[in-house]
Design a protein around this motif. Structure first.
Motif, mmCIF file in Angstrom:
data_model
loop_
_atom_site.group_PDB
_atom_site.id
_atom_site.type_symbol
_atom_site.label_atom_id
_atom_site.label_comp_id
_atom_site.label_asym_id
_atom_site.label_seq_id
_atom_site.Cartn_x
_atom_site.Cartn_y
_atom_site.Cartn_z
ATOM 1 N N GLU A 184 1.138 -8.971 5.478
ATOM 2 C CA GLU A 184 1.844 -7.750 4.918
ATOM 3 C C GLU A 184 0.880 -6.683 5.926
ATOM 4 O OE1 GLU A 184 -0.026 -7.468 1.062
ATOM 5 O OE2 GLU A 184 1.164 -8.895 -0.047
ATOM 6 N N ASN A 185 1.333 -5.411 5.689
ATOM 7 C CA ASN A 185 1.006 -4.291 6.478
ATOM 8 C C ASN A 185 1.109 -4.766 8.034
ATOM 9 O OD1 ASN A 185 -0.032 -2.832 3.991
ATOM 10 N ND2 ASN A 185 -1.721 -4.436 4.307
ATOM 11 N N ASP A 194 1.373 -3.640 11.365
ATOM 12 C CA ASP A 194 1.468 -2.073 11.809
ATOM 13 C C ASP A 194 2.356 -2.026 13.217
ATOM 14 O OD1 ASP A 194 -0.886 -2.312 13.893
ATOM 15 O OD2 ASP A 194 -1.707 -3.122 12.048
ATOM 16 N N LYS A 218 5.056 -7.498 2.841
ATOM 17 C CA LYS A 218 5.018 -5.953 2.201
ATOM 18 C C LYS A 218 4.659 -4.890 3.303
ATOM 19 C CE LYS A 218 2.627 -3.770 -1.365
ATOM 20 N NZ LYS A 218 1.553 -4.009 -2.255
ATOM 21 N N ASN A 219 4.787 -3.728 3.102
ATOM 22 C CA ASN A 219 4.737 -2.561 4.245
ATOM 23 C C ASN A 219 4.651 -2.650 5.422
ATOM 24 O OD1 ASN A 219 3.392 0.017 4.059
ATOM 25 N ND2 ASN A 219 1.446 -0.543 4.200
ATOM 26 N N SER A 264 3.750 0.097 9.349
ATOM 27 C CA SER A 264 2.942 0.920 8.742
ATOM 28 C C SER A 264 2.167 1.629 10.143
ATOM 29 C CB SER A 264 1.870 0.761 7.856
ATOM 30 O OG SER A 264 1.075 -0.357 8.405
#
Ligand code: SF4
Lengths: 469, 198
Positions: B19-20, B22, B76-77, B80
């Motif tokens: 997740e996340n 970046d 998810k995400n 970012s």
């Protein structure tokens, strides 16, 4: 139904509304820097078209510049190339360029407001996600990608669907040592890094009304870290006072006209938001992050949660702690640190240096700490000297560097070595953000100062009490 | 920048169930010093992919010969962080044409659409299904159909539809970009500009 501040500014900039598509939004002012612009200028060249409005475009060098010996040629060849490319592109297209050493040089989001480029009710974009900073003036400001930089250079417009609206209200009085940075880190810790994705945020309530313009910039700057497109605060007397007289701000009758418009920029009582959140100022403590995204933060006296206490993915949480070499349940207070970075478009303004100085005054830099104190612009640098802050810094064993983004993204030589810990006033604690393998703890200038003089994570309130005693 | 048209893509996929993720992981800042859009794929996920001495990290999925294809499936995400389009360029340049996740960061999604990478947002449940299918069989094929806006697990036929803005869909299908559109609007824009103080 009444309009929100955001509606008022957005709607008045729509050149065309495409059915089932984005709005064509007119951009008043476009800020350009060396890293995200070269390919955009190449695009114009390939299409053989000029910059449509060079006088609405402003260029500076900041992302990829050294913070010492700026008067000497830039050593890193690739960085030097980018700077040369920007100077040449700006020259060819008649765009004002404030390169290294220029009195107006500095981080894009610091020099925009300083020079009156940032004004209420404007649309402002830049190829950097923290463009949200300018929302502090009641402008719609957001970061864009390089294709969009090319679009704005070519047409002064951008094509984007209108985002949803969120309002975040914080009422009450902030406690001792709680700064705007803490307010922002607090909000992000509550919303997570994706909690505001798809929204444009308005900050409202007494906490933001009481805040200085510098503080509002810090808060709006961090909007992007909760996923928001941008954040804004309704302009008021403080805003107008700040803008008045600055070089690119309207003057004379233009000022009067502008004021008449700016005074209409607020959210109507009966306007509605897609989402609304309210917090109490008293909930907020000085904050620090312990993980690898800005949402992984808490009040400085807390302990790192356990995997059970975490809502999100456990594997991602474990990966993050492993990277930081922290354990579940660890207390942050007392953790040894190696670097301190004061600077960036989040906390590189004069108020941040004042706050830092207030703690280190009469103390000494800890021997185990390397500190990079980097003003956001030459104007900030000048104010540091004028106000006698430089003397305080030097007496405590610190040096001041020259302006730029520096260790915020570590494109230049200001890199935190692998495995080392930095308390940083910047905006991102991603893996490797401050250098490959670096570990970042995000915090306010007060917390950074407390770490700089003690060599470990320290609650600034302790040092403030000692000062008062 | 012109890019290849996107219609129907059938391919195996590379799973990245984190997740996340970046933009600093997708392409670290130190690789943003170029003045041309070239070679970013080599540094895609640089610090997850390579050790400090430049040798590949065996455990990272891009170094695992079992996995490949033109579709990247992330947690998810996804995306970012920064506005750097270099992240989307790196994804494209490496050879991906589509990124699947249950949630995308705003600017990254936009950047993808602008460079010809299709971001497909699926439900968390469907994302789990895809991850599980790939885990069981690394050669699992996905079919991403832009005209009908569906994504299908070829083996089982399980499918979900996804959203995309009509205008952007048209652009991807035709390989057009926004600048072509905006240049046609120039007269309207100039008239509008005259009413906006600088
Ligand atoms: S200081 Fe950091 S966030 Fe701000 S403009 Fe520079 S790189 Fe971007």
């Amino acid at each position: 139904m009444g309009k929100t501040l955001f509606d008022k500014v957005w709607d008045s900039h729509v050149v065309k509304n495409i059915e089932n598509g984005p709005d064509v939004l007119f951009i008043d002012r476009h800020l350009v820097h060396e890293v995200t612009s070269p390919v955009a200028f190449l695009g114009l060249k390939n299409r053989n078209i000029p910059v449509l409005y060079p006088n609405r475009t402003f260029a500076t060098a900041d992302h990829n510049t050294p913070t010492i010996n700026q008067h000497l040629p830039v050593k890193d060849e690739l960085s030097a190339n980018q700077l040369k490319a920007l100077e040449k592109n700006a020259g060819e297209h008649g765009i004002p360029y404030w390169g290294l050493g220029h009195e107006k040089n500095g981080i894009v989001h610091v020099i925009g407001p300083e020079n009156g480029i940032t004004v209420p009710g404007a649309t402002i974009v830049c190829g950097d996600s923290h463009t949200s900073t300018h929302g502090a003036f009641g402008a719609i400001a957001f970061g864009i990608g390089t294709s969009e930089v090319e679009m704005v250079l070519a047409s002064q417009c951008i094509m984007q669907p209108k985002p949803k609206k969120m309002r975040i209200n914080i009422e009450g009085e902030l406690s001792t040592a709680v700064t705007p940075k803490d307010v922002a880190l607090f909000i992000i810790s509550k919303l997570t890094t994706s909690g505001a994705t798809g929204y444009f945020v308005e900050y409202a309530g007494s906490v933001f009304r009481e805040m200085s313009m510098e503080g509002r910039m810090t808060v709006c700057n961090l909007s992007i870290e909760m996923g928001a497109r941008g954040g804004m605060i309704a302009p008021d007397e403080k805003t107008f006072e700040y803008v008045k007289g600055r070089e690119f701000a309207p003057k004379g009758t233009d000022w009067d006209k502008a004021m008449a418009y700016w005074e209409t920029l607020y959210t109507e009582d009966d306007a509605t938001f897609d989402k609304e959140l309210t917090f109490a100022a008293s909930e907020i403590e000085p904050m620090i992050t312990y993980g690898t995204n800005p949402g992984m933060g808490f009040g400085i006296s807390n302990s790192i949660p356990t995997a059970e206490q975490i809502d999100g993915a456990k594997a991602t949480f474990a990966k993050s702690l492993a990277y930081m070499e922290f354990n579940e349940g660890d207390s942050m207070i007392g953790k040894p640190i190696d670097f301190v970075f004061l600077g960036s478009c989040t906390n590189g303004r004069i108020e941040d240096f004042r706050a830092f100085a207030s703690i280190i005054k009469g103390r000494k830099k800890a021997d185990n700490v390397t500190a990079w104190l980097v003003p956001g612009s030459h104007k900030v640098e000048a104010a540091i000297k004028e106000e006698g802050i430089l003397d305080i810094l030097q007496e405590a064993g610190f040096e001041l560097r020259e302006p730029g983004c520096s260790a915020c993204l570590a494109m230049n030589d200001d890199k935190v070595p692998a495995g080392k810990y930095a308390v940083s006033t910047s905006n991102r604690n991603f893996e490797g953000r401050q250098g490959p393998g670096s570990r970042t703890l995000l915090a306010s200038p007060l917390v950074a100062a407390a770490a700089a003089v003690t060599g470990k994570v320290t609650d600034p309130r302790e040092l403030m009490q000692l000062q008062e005693a | 920048m012109a890019y290849d048209k996107f219609e129907v893509l059938t391919s195996t996929a590379v799973p990245l169930p984190i997740e996340n993720v970046d933009t600093d992981q997708i392409i670290p800042a130190r690789f943003l010093k170029a003045t041309e859009r070239k070679g970013f794929g080599d540094n895609l996920f640089r610090d997850w992919r390579y050790n400090n001495d430049g040798t590949p990290k065996e455990s990272f999925v891009l170094n695992n010969a079992q996995y490949g294809g033109k579709i990247l499936v992330g947690g998810k995400n996804f995306g970012s962080g920064s506005s750097r389009e270099h992240a989307a360029w790196a994804v494209y340049d490496y050879g991906f044409r589509c990124v699947v996740s249950s949630f995308f960061a705003d600017i990254f999604r936009n950047n993808c659409l602008n460079v010809g990478v299709l971001p497909v947002q699926v439900s968390p449940e469907f994302l789990e299904k895809i991850f599980r299918a790939i885990e069981k069989n690394p050669h699992t094929e996905l079919k991403v159909d832009l005209p009908s806006q569906t994504i299908t697990l070829s083996e089982t036929g399980e499918s979900e539809s996804f959203d995309i803005n009509e205008y952007k869909k048209g652009n991807l299908l035709n390989g057009f970009d926004d600048i072509d559109y905006l240049l046609n609007l120039k007269e309207d824009i100039k008239e509008f500009a005259s009413s906006r103080p600088i």
